[in-house]
Write a protein that holds these residues in place. Sequence first.
Motif, short mmCIF file in Angstrom:
data_model
loop_
_atom_site.label_atom_id
_atom_site.label_comp_id
_atom_site.label_asym_id
_atom_site.label_seq_id
_atom_site.Cartn_x
_atom_site.Cartn_y
_atom_site.Cartn_z
N ILE A 188 0.73 -1.31 -0.16
CA ILE A 188 -0.17 0.04 -0.60
C ILE A 188 0.80 1.23 0.30
O ILE A 188 1.84 1.37 0.81
N PRO A 189 0.74 2.37 -0.97
CA PRO A 189 1.32 3.61 -0.68
C PRO A 189 1.12 4.15 0.44
O PRO A 189 1.16 5.61 0.19
N GLY A 190 1.92 3.77 1.75
CA GLY A 190 1.84 4.97 2.52
C GLY A 190 3.21 5.23 3.27
O GLY A 190 4.15 4.81 2.80
N GLY A 191 3.14 5.88 4.64
CA GLY A 191 4.26 6.39 4.95
C GLY A 191 3.41 7.62 6.26
O GLY A 191 2.69 6.93 6.95
N MET A 192 4.95 7.41 6.98
CA MET A 192 5.22 8.07 8.36
C MET A 192 4.47 9.14 8.21
O MET A 192 5.16 9.94 7.61
N VAL A 193 3.98 8.58 9.64
CA VAL A 193 2.93 10.41 9.69
C VAL A 193 3.97 10.49 11.07
O VAL A 193 4.25 11.29 11.70
N ASP A 194 3.68 12.71 10.79
CA ASP A 194 5.06 13.93 10.73
C ASP A 194 4.48 13.80 12.07
O ASP A 194 2.78 13.73 12.44
N PRO A 195 5.17 14.10 13.73
CA PRO A 195 5.09 14.72 14.69
C PRO A 195 3.74 16.12 14.71
O PRO A 195 4.03 16.81 13.82
N GLY A 196 2.89 15.36 15.19
CA GLY A 196 1.83 16.52 15.20
C GLY A 196 0.25 16.57 13.82
O GLY A 196 0.30 17.61 14.03
#
Length: 307
Positions: A188-196
């Motif tokens: 799945i083309p996902g990624g990391m959630v940035d802080p905040g």
Amino acid sequence: MTNFDFALLTLLCLLLPLENSTTATKMMASLVKPGIFRHLMCRNNMYPRSGVLRFPVSDDHVFWSAPYADYCPPVYTAPHIGGQVWADPPLPSEAFYPQWNQLDGQVNRESFHGAYEVKDGLPLNPIGRTGLSGRGSLGRWGPNHAADPIVTRWKRDAEGAIVANSTTGKNIIQMVAIQRSDNKLWAIPGGMVDPGENVSVTLKREFTEEALNFTDKANMVEKFFREGGVHVYSGYVDDFRNTDNAWMETTALNFHDEDGKQVGQLELMAGDDATNVRWTDVDSQLKLHANHADIVREVVILRNAHW
């Protein structure tokens, strides 16, 4: 999990007092998801992009509650992690005191599976042993939160009619899948959630960067994602980078192009960390990175599609 175990947990959710029912529900959610509670990807292998071999962990020794007197996993944190602005400092540290199991400033250190244990100053993987201590190549101690947009459309023939499977009679659904550059697996083309950062922002950004790699259709993409997706999963990911002290968790939403006239018509183009990108037919033979196939199956059930 047997039918009896499932029935017992269901009964537990009903009988516990209201204030404890959430705990029981999380217990059941973490156990009934196929492929995530036995560490299929992050166990008994060489840690990626390293020469570090994980300590052997059998099925019977995965859970922390199972005695394993000989357990002595190597400690490894990838050298490139040091000094990165997106990564935690090393532990133990006299200047770094993470606030476990809560929002730590802008960094979310809560797990979808409830409170995790902290031992000797380090968080413990809520699913169990992986054969490796340290952070590996993950940036955060404890949960590393990602977001996965599952973008789908119906498979259509040359005349534009929806294609159904000849055996099940159910319509065939397609998803946008990217080929990861690190392990060459489709995902799945996902990624990391940035802080905040709000998860909805992450979902749109990651899909655009990894599957489209252009902005001339930004308004269409913005509208498509703004109309909202359907939540299908929040929880642990059996990622090959997981360790005893750092692990991946994700929030997955399904964004479905019902008539195929929105993102379903866009030309896909791999970008960012993707090697390739394509519309992929979804069925029971689909092989994806980590336990992404289990998450995608939730979409199949939601859309009553062929599996």
